[in-house]
Design a protein around this motif. Structure first.
Motif, short mmCIF file in Angstrom:
data_model
loop_
_atom_site.label_atom_id
_atom_site.label_comp_id
_atom_site.label_asym_id
_atom_site.label_seq_id
_atom_site.Cartn_x
_atom_site.Cartn_y
_atom_site.Cartn_z
N HIS A 1 76.62 88.93 105.65
CA HIS A 1 77.94 87.96 105.68
C HIS A 1 78.21 87.18 104.39
O HIS A 1 79.25 87.10 104.05
CB HIS A 1 77.83 87.07 106.82
CG HIS A 1 78.08 87.75 108.39
ND1 HIS A 1 79.26 88.49 108.51
CD2 HIS A 1 77.20 88.08 109.24
CE1 HIS A 1 79.01 88.95 109.71
NE2 HIS A 1 77.76 88.74 110.21
N LEU A 2 77.18 86.53 104.22
CA LEU A 2 77.41 85.48 102.70
C LEU A 2 77.90 86.17 101.58
O LEU A 2 79.00 85.91 101.04
CB LEU A 2 75.96 85.02 102.20
CG LEU A 2 75.52 83.66 103.17
CD1 LEU A 2 74.00 83.36 102.88
CD2 LEU A 2 76.59 82.60 103.09
N THR A 3 77.45 87.60 101.27
CA THR A 3 77.92 88.24 100.25
C THR A 3 79.42 88.50 100.51
O THR A 3 80.18 88.54 99.68
CB THR A 3 77.19 89.80 100.17
OG1 THR A 3 75.60 89.47 100.04
CG2 THR A 3 77.59 90.63 99.34
N ARG A 4 79.73 88.91 101.85
CA ARG A 4 81.23 89.13 102.04
C ARG A 4 81.98 87.68 101.81
O ARG A 4 83.21 87.90 101.05
CB ARG A 4 81.70 89.60 103.28
CG ARG A 4 80.83 90.99 103.37
CD ARG A 4 81.35 91.75 104.95
NE ARG A 4 80.34 92.70 105.01
CZ ARG A 4 79.29 92.98 105.86
NH1 ARG A 4 79.29 91.86 106.62
NH2 ARG A 4 78.78 94.03 106.17
N PHE A 5 81.53 86.77 102.17
CA PHE A 5 82.01 85.39 102.26
C PHE A 5 82.50 85.13 100.68
O PHE A 5 83.57 84.82 100.22
CB PHE A 5 81.42 84.33 102.70
CG PHE A 5 81.28 84.17 104.12
CD1 PHE A 5 82.33 84.78 105.21
CD2 PHE A 5 80.20 83.68 104.74
CE1 PHE A 5 81.94 84.59 106.39
CE2 PHE A 5 79.85 83.83 106.13
CZ PHE A 5 81.05 84.28 106.83
N TYR A 6 81.15 85.32 99.89
CA TYR A 6 81.53 85.03 98.44
C TYR A 6 82.53 85.94 97.92
O TYR A 6 83.23 85.46 97.05
CB TYR A 6 80.14 85.13 97.69
CG TYR A 6 78.91 84.43 98.13
CD1 TYR A 6 79.21 83.31 98.88
CD2 TYR A 6 77.66 84.61 97.85
CE1 TYR A 6 78.02 82.44 99.19
CE2 TYR A 6 76.48 83.68 97.80
CZ TYR A 6 76.83 82.67 98.63
OH TYR A 6 75.87 81.69 99.27
N ARG A 7 82.35 87.09 98.25
CA ARG A 7 83.48 88.01 97.26
C ARG A 7 84.84 87.62 97.74
O ARG A 7 85.69 87.66 96.95
CB ARG A 7 82.94 89.69 97.82
CG ARG A 7 83.83 90.45 97.05
CD ARG A 7 83.43 92.24 97.60
NE ARG A 7 81.94 92.10 97.38
CZ ARG A 7 81.37 92.68 98.41
NH1 ARG A 7 82.02 93.12 99.67
NH2 ARG A 7 80.00 92.94 98.42
#
Length: 64
Positions: A28-34
């Motif tokens: 989820h963090l990876t998606r938020f960051y992107r």
């Protein structure tokens, strides 16, 4: 999930809140960051603070 991270929880602590795995939190963090164009937890926390999304209690159901 983003609120939990924005409030300073670790990935493991955030995972226990909605009962998901640490790996799910990381995904989820990876998606938020992107999506938000940010690169770190501190940038996420600043973004959420500016949007007034950190420090507020969610009164909706746990599924949100």
């Amino acid at each position: 999930m983003a609120r939990a991270i924005g409030e300073g929880l670790t990935n493991i602590e955030a995972a226990t809140t909605p009962f998901v795995s640490r790996k799910t939190v990381e995904a989820h963090l990876t998606r938020f960051y992107r999506k938000l164009g940010i690169r770190s937890r501190s940038e996420l926390a600043r973004y959420l603070a500016r949007a007034n999304l950190v420090g507020q209690r969610d009164t909706r159901s746990a599924r949100t």
